[in-house]
Write a protein that holds these residues in place. Structure first.
Motif, short mmCIF file in Angstrom:
data_model
loop_
_atom_site.label_atom_id
_atom_site.label_comp_id
_atom_site.label_asym_id
_atom_site.label_seq_id
_atom_site.Cartn_x
_atom_site.Cartn_y
_atom_site.Cartn_z
N TRP A 183 -6.81 -0.94 32.16
CA TRP A 183 -7.14 -0.44 30.83
C TRP A 183 -5.89 -0.24 29.99
O TRP A 183 -5.87 -0.56 28.80
N THR A 184 -4.83 0.29 30.61
CA THR A 184 -3.56 0.50 29.90
C THR A 184 -2.99 -0.82 29.40
O THR A 184 -2.54 -0.93 28.26
N ALA A 185 -3.00 -1.84 30.28
CA ALA A 185 -2.47 -3.15 29.91
C ALA A 185 -3.31 -3.78 28.80
O ALA A 185 -2.77 -4.37 27.85
N ASP A 186 -4.62 -3.67 28.92
CA ASP A 186 -5.50 -4.25 27.91
C ASP A 186 -5.29 -3.59 26.55
O ASP A 186 -5.24 -4.26 25.51
N GLY A 191 -6.51 11.00 32.59
CA GLY A 191 -5.37 10.41 31.90
C GLY A 191 -4.04 11.11 32.10
O GLY A 191 -3.11 10.89 31.32
N LEU A 192 -3.92 11.95 33.13
CA LEU A 192 -2.67 12.68 33.36
C LEU A 192 -1.92 12.18 34.59
O LEU A 192 -0.90 12.76 34.96
N GLY A 193 -2.39 11.12 35.20
CA GLY A 193 -1.77 10.63 36.43
C GLY A 193 -0.33 10.22 36.24
O GLY A 193 0.54 10.51 37.07
N ALA A 194 -0.03 9.53 35.12
CA ALA A 194 1.34 9.08 34.87
C ALA A 194 2.20 10.17 34.24
O ALA A 194 3.42 10.05 34.23
N ARG A 195 1.58 11.20 33.72
CA ARG A 195 2.33 12.26 33.03
C ARG A 195 2.78 13.37 33.97
O ARG A 195 3.84 13.97 33.76
N LEU A 196 2.00 13.66 35.01
CA LEU A 196 2.27 14.84 35.83
C LEU A 196 2.28 14.54 37.33
O LEU A 196 1.73 15.33 38.12
N PRO A 197 2.89 13.46 37.79
CA PRO A 197 2.80 13.17 39.23
C PRO A 197 3.55 14.17 40.09
O PRO A 197 3.04 14.61 41.13
N ILE A 198 4.76 14.56 39.69
CA ILE A 198 5.54 15.51 40.48
C ILE A 198 4.97 16.93 40.32
O ILE A 198 4.95 17.70 41.28
N ASN A 236 4.60 3.42 30.17
CA ASN A 236 3.41 4.16 30.60
C ASN A 236 2.79 3.43 31.79
O ASN A 236 1.85 2.67 31.65
N GLU A 237 3.36 3.69 32.97
CA GLU A 237 2.86 3.04 34.18
C GLU A 237 2.63 4.07 35.28
O GLU A 237 3.25 5.13 35.31
N LEU A 238 1.76 3.69 36.19
CA LEU A 238 1.36 4.56 37.30
C LEU A 238 1.38 3.75 38.59
O LEU A 238 1.13 2.54 38.58
N LEU A 239 1.70 4.43 39.68
CA LEU A 239 1.68 3.78 40.98
C LEU A 239 1.02 4.72 41.99
O LEU A 239 1.30 5.92 42.01
N PRO A 246 -2.86 9.16 49.27
CA PRO A 246 -2.55 8.42 48.04
C PRO A 246 -1.52 9.17 47.18
O PRO A 246 -1.86 10.02 46.37
N LEU A 247 -0.25 8.87 47.38
CA LEU A 247 0.82 9.53 46.63
C LEU A 247 0.95 8.93 45.24
O LEU A 247 0.98 7.71 45.09
N LEU A 248 1.05 9.79 44.23
CA LEU A 248 1.18 9.33 42.85
C LEU A 248 2.63 9.38 42.40
O LEU A 248 3.33 10.36 42.65
N ILE A 249 3.07 8.33 41.73
CA ILE A 249 4.29 8.39 40.94
C ILE A 249 3.98 7.68 39.62
O ILE A 249 3.15 6.78 39.56
N GLY A 250 4.60 8.13 38.57
CA GLY A 250 4.33 7.54 37.26
C GLY A 250 5.18 8.21 36.20
O GLY A 250 5.78 9.26 36.42
N LEU A 251 5.20 7.60 35.02
CA LEU A 251 6.00 8.14 33.92
C LEU A 251 5.40 7.66 32.61
O LEU A 251 5.00 6.51 32.48
N ASN A 252 5.34 8.60 31.65
CA ASN A 252 4.91 8.28 30.30
C ASN A 252 6.01 8.78 29.36
O ASN A 252 6.12 9.97 29.11
N LEU A 253 6.85 7.85 28.89
CA LEU A 253 8.02 8.22 28.09
C LEU A 253 8.32 7.10 27.10
O LEU A 253 8.26 5.92 27.45
#
Length: 384
Positions: free
Chosen positions: A25-28, A93-100, A183-186, A222-229
């Motif tokens: 969805w982000t890519a689209d 929609g907070l997965g990439a913003r607040l992973p840590i 704005n990516e998530l892993l 399922p460990l989250l890492i991501g960043l929105n900057l």
């Protein structure tokens, strides 16, 4: 049989699939925005999805091997709580913003829950269902947090700023500038051990490992890492490389603190708190440094600003960087998108550019172009 069941549990991991849908969805949305702003997509492929799939598998394999080698065991209640929080965070929609924040917060909540009266009220009936109430030291979770920060740093160094996709913003006075959102998530599926045989007591075929008098169940976390900057005043790749170095250094320091926590149990929450404060400090430092630069990716009067370079085009072979200013094309002065394409038409098979770098240096670059198709040279600039 055991390996097959673990593979099935990996494939059926809901957090990973929801993360994949989020990246699609982000890519689209990015591609649609690029087409609306610049007439065509800067990057027409969904590189966010490619990064998600390939790096999830790679990092998941690496982290699982290390986890199994050290016998990383995490509490059952924390595993359940973190998985639910990760799923909810991605959905809203907070997965990439607040992973840590999610990781550290879940550990703090687990420690609070473990020492509260609510724990006894809830866990007592669950023990009858085979749910393990054995507590696990926080040192393992601190070491896990250090591993996440190290993976975060490696991931950001690998993908941060690699695809500089511009987005146009209007300042207060109406002046247009370009920013470069990342704005990516892993989701990293990491194989860990869960105390007890809660799952196998309900699913008899599920594997259980015994170490002395202790039973553990292997499960994927399922460990989250991501960043929105968004970067406004620097070369995106440079900014993200600096952040990745800070995260890698922080990860090593927290790893040392996690090892210390094995011997000094009271140090676990202190190390985790310091880690989180330092992590926030890294993000604040990057934002502060970016906001206090004098440079802007803005329109100029003496040429056209290069905002992006489409891959697999003539421009990708030229010595042009994002932020450069094209002052001349085929010996003709340019000052807008239309004048650039008019100059390109003066020689339909070749392009000769005079370019000024953001530092003020001048350079000349040239290449063959597609005959009769100047719009396909691959240089992205402000629309007229």
């Amino acid at each position: 049989m055991t390996i097959g069941l673990l593979v099935v549990s990996l494939v059926a991991q809901p957090v990973w699939w929801v993360g994949l849908i989020r990246e699609w969805w982000t890519a689209d949305r990015r591609i649609k925005q690029e087409r609306l702003t610049f007439g065509s997509a800067v990057y027409s492929d969904k590189y966010e999805v490619r990064h998600f799939v390939l790096l999830s598998i790679l990092f998941g394999l690496i982290s699982s091997v290390i986890s199994l080698a050290v016998g990383l065991t995490v509490p059952t209640s924390w595993w359940i709580g973190y998985t639910i929080l990760a799923l909810v965070a991605i959905i809203i929609g907070l997965g990439a913003r607040l992973p840590i924040t999610l990781l550290v917060g879940s550990v703090v909540l687990y420690d609070w829950f473990n020492h509260s009266s609510i724990n006894r009220q809830i866990m007592a009936p669950m023990k009858q269902w085979g749910f393990s109430v054995r507590t696990v030291g926080l040192a393992g979770l601190v070491i896990l947090s250090a591993g996440v920060l190290l993976l975060f740093g490696f991931w950001l160094r690998r993908v941060g700023g690699r695809f500089a996709s511009p987005k146009i913003f209007a300042q207060k006075r109406g002046k247009l500038i370009a920013g470069y959102p990342f704005n990516e998530l892993l989701v990293i599926p990491t194989l860990v051990f869960i105390p007890g045989d809660f799952i196998s007591s309900h699913l008899a075929f599920w594997p259980v490992l015994s170490f002395g008098n202790t039973s553990v169940t292997p499960l994927f976390l399922p460990l989250l890492i991501g960043l929105n900057l968004t970067i406004f005043k620097q070369a995106p790749k440079t900014a993200f490389r600096k952040l990745s170095k800070s995260l890698l250094l922080l990860g090593l320091l927290i790893l040392a603190g996690g090892i210390l926590s094995i011997f000094v149990k009271s140090a676990s929450l202190i190390v985790l708190g310091v880690a989180y404060i330092c992590y926030l400090g890294c993000l604040i430092r990057v934002r502060w440094h970016d906001r206090h630069q004098s440079f802007w990716f803005s329109k100029v009067d003496h040429g056209v600003r290069v905002l992006g370079i489409r891959p697999d085009t003539p421009a990708a072979k030229m010595d042009i960087q994002v932020g450069d200013i094209i002052t001349e094309c085929n010996q003709l002065s340019v000052h807008s998108e239309n004048s650039l394409y008019e100059a390109l038409l003066s020689d339909p098979t070749y392009c000769h550019l005079k370019v000024q770098t953001p530092e003020g240096d001048l350079k000349v670059t040239e290449t063959a172009i597609f005959d009769g198709a100047p719009h396909e040279i691959g240089i992205v600039v402000f629309k007229d």
